[in-house]
Write an enzyme that holds these catalytic residues in place. Structure first.
Site, PDB file in Angstrom:
ATOM      1  N   ARG A  61     -31.068  -7.861   3.123  1.00 40.30           N
ATOM      2  CA  ARG A  61     -31.100  -9.068   2.320  1.00 40.30           C
ATOM      3  C   ARG A  61     -31.067  -8.802   0.823  1.00 40.30           C
ATOM      4  O   ARG A  61     -30.785  -9.697   0.036  1.00 40.30           O
ATOM      5  CB  ARG A  61     -32.308  -9.907   2.734  1.00 40.30           C
ATOM      6  CG  ARG A  61     -32.206 -10.440   4.168  1.00 40.30           C
ATOM      7  CD  ARG A  61     -30.983 -11.330   4.309  1.00 40.30           C
ATOM      8  NE  ARG A  61     -30.898 -12.232   3.192  1.00 40.30           N
ATOM      9  CZ  ARG A  61     -31.674 -13.303   3.023  1.00 40.30           C
ATOM     10  NH1 ARG A  61     -32.533 -13.619   3.950  1.00 40.30           N
ATOM     11  NH2 ARG A  61     -31.569 -14.068   1.955  1.00 40.30           N
TER      12      ARG A  61
ATOM     13  N   GLU B  21     -47.806 -18.577  28.932  1.00 38.73           N
ATOM     14  CA  GLU B  21     -47.618 -18.504  30.389  1.00 38.73           C
ATOM     15  C   GLU B  21     -47.696 -17.058  30.896  1.00 38.73           C
ATOM     16  O   GLU B  21     -48.229 -16.796  31.984  1.00 38.73           O
ATOM     17  CB  GLU B  21     -46.310 -19.208  30.776  1.00 38.73           C
ATOM     18  CG  GLU B  21     -46.415 -20.711  30.477  1.00 38.73           C
ATOM     19  CD  GLU B  21     -45.242 -21.562  30.951  1.00 38.73           C
ATOM     20  OE1 GLU B  21     -44.281 -21.014  31.532  1.00 38.73           O
ATOM     21  OE2 GLU B  21     -45.290 -22.791  30.720  1.00 38.73           O
TER      22      GLU B  21
ATOM     23  N   ARG C 278     -31.993 -18.227   2.363  1.00 37.25           N
ATOM     24  CA  ARG C 278     -30.524 -18.191   2.441  1.00 37.25           C
ATOM     25  C   ARG C 278     -29.930 -19.476   1.849  1.00 37.25           C
ATOM     26  O   ARG C 278     -30.388 -20.577   2.173  1.00 37.25           O
ATOM     27  CB  ARG C 278     -30.056 -18.060   3.899  1.00 37.25           C
ATOM     28  CG  ARG C 278     -30.186 -16.661   4.480  1.00 37.25           C
ATOM     29  CD  ARG C 278     -29.473 -16.553   5.841  1.00 37.25           C
ATOM     30  NE  ARG C 278     -29.347 -15.166   6.269  1.00 37.25           N
ATOM     31  CZ  ARG C 278     -30.259 -14.529   7.006  1.00 37.25           C
ATOM     32  NH1 ARG C 278     -31.355 -15.141   7.394  1.00 37.25           N
ATOM     33  NH2 ARG C 278     -30.053 -13.255   7.358  1.00 37.25           N
TER      34      ARG C 278
ATOM     35  N   HIS D 290     -42.242 -22.989  32.396  1.00 38.37           N
ATOM     36  CA  HIS D 290     -41.151 -22.429  31.581  1.00 38.37           C
ATOM     37  C   HIS D 290     -40.735 -21.038  32.034  1.00 38.37           C
ATOM     38  O   HIS D 290     -39.551 -20.690  31.986  1.00 38.37           O
ATOM     39  CB  HIS D 290     -41.538 -22.416  30.093  1.00 38.37           C
ATOM     40  CG  HIS D 290     -41.945 -23.757  29.595  1.00 38.37           C
ATOM     41  ND1 HIS D 290     -43.241 -24.206  29.687  1.00 38.37           N
ATOM     42  CD2 HIS D 290     -41.223 -24.774  29.055  1.00 38.37           C
ATOM     43  CE1 HIS D 290     -43.313 -25.433  29.206  1.00 38.37           C
ATOM     44  NE2 HIS D 290     -42.109 -25.801  28.813  1.00 38.37           N
TER      45      HIS D 290
END
Ligand code: R2B
Length: 253
Positions: A224, A81, A169, A6
């Protein structure tokens, strides 16, 4: 060929003095910004699946800027990785929504530990395993923020798996929260949680299990308590602050 699947680069791409520190951004544009703005002798190591990586030096010290992608499953792959390549310290540079009224858009939050509500973390450690940042990395980030005169907050972050339901949300495609998620912002506010994001908790559990150091600094781009929306006009400035706090922390490590 020693490329990791990856990351799309391997040990042979990192030279004789391979980087031990990696900045990790959710967004590939942020990984590029960090490298382009602060690295000497930048090399693009990979542009693969949007998980781009750069190598360079800061003050002569080799360093990586890598992309985690959004969310803990993607982050877990990239971090695994990076550690295989000898990275010893990972600093997440993220974006985040505040939960406390005194944590404002444009501020930065340095996470001391996470309330880790993340499925990927269960593959790595038990649910109740602590998700804490390396204290020395957190102090380095706090020293950097203080030195730069940033409005910063050090404390607990809620690391969740979803941007919508997991952060309470209701303005997206699903207006119906499960009972357990109704009133989430209020509940976390009362628990003195500073902010929401989607990666740090799993990063911290990985750090304790694998034996590397991890820290997290996030730009606050939504309040928020006021609204579910990201304040786009202030996003770039907030991200610039989080990046400069992360880079400024290096000298304290
Ligand atoms: C912050 O921003 C992304 C969601 O918009 C996610 O990676 C996170 O933690």
């Amino acid at each position: 060929m020693d490329k990791l699947y990856h990351l799309n680069f391997g040990k042979s791409d990192l030279g004789d003095n391979p980087p031990k520190i990696a900045f990790l951004s959710g967004d590939p544009a942020r990984a590029a910004q960090i490298a382009g703005t602060f690295f000497d002798k930048v090399t693009c190591l990979s542009e693969y699946r949007g998980l781009d990586s750069y190598m360079g030096k800061i003050g002569g010290v080799p360093i990586l800027s890598t992309t985690s992608g959004m969310g803990a499953p993607s982050l877990s792959i990239m971090v695994n990785e990076l550690i295989q390549l000898g990275v010893e310290t990972v600093i997440r540079v993220g974006t985040s929504g505040s939960i406390q009224p005194d944590v404002k858009v444009g501020d930065v939050v340095i996470t001391s530990g996470s309330l880790c509500v993340q499925g990927a973390a269960h593959d790595i450690a038990p649910r109740d395993y602590p998700a804490h940042a390396d204290p020395f990395v957190s102090v380095a980030l706090a020293n950097s923020a203080k030195e730069q005169g940033k409005n910063y907050h050090l404390g607990i972050t809620a690391s969740v798996d979803t941007f919508y339901e997991g952060q309470g949300r209701v303005s997206g495609a699903n207006p119906n929260l499960m009972r357990s998620h109704q009133g989430l912002v209020d509940e976390y506010q009362q628990l003195n949680v500073l902010n929401f994001e989607m990666e740090a908790g799993t990063l911290f559990k990985m750090a304790s299990v694998y034996g590397f150091k991890a820290g997290c600094v996030c730009a606050i781009i939504a309040e928020r308590v006021e609204s579910e929306n990201v304040v786009m006009e202030m996003k770039n400035a907030a991200v610039d602050s989080a990046i400069s706090v992360a880079v400024g922390a290096l000298k304290y490590l």
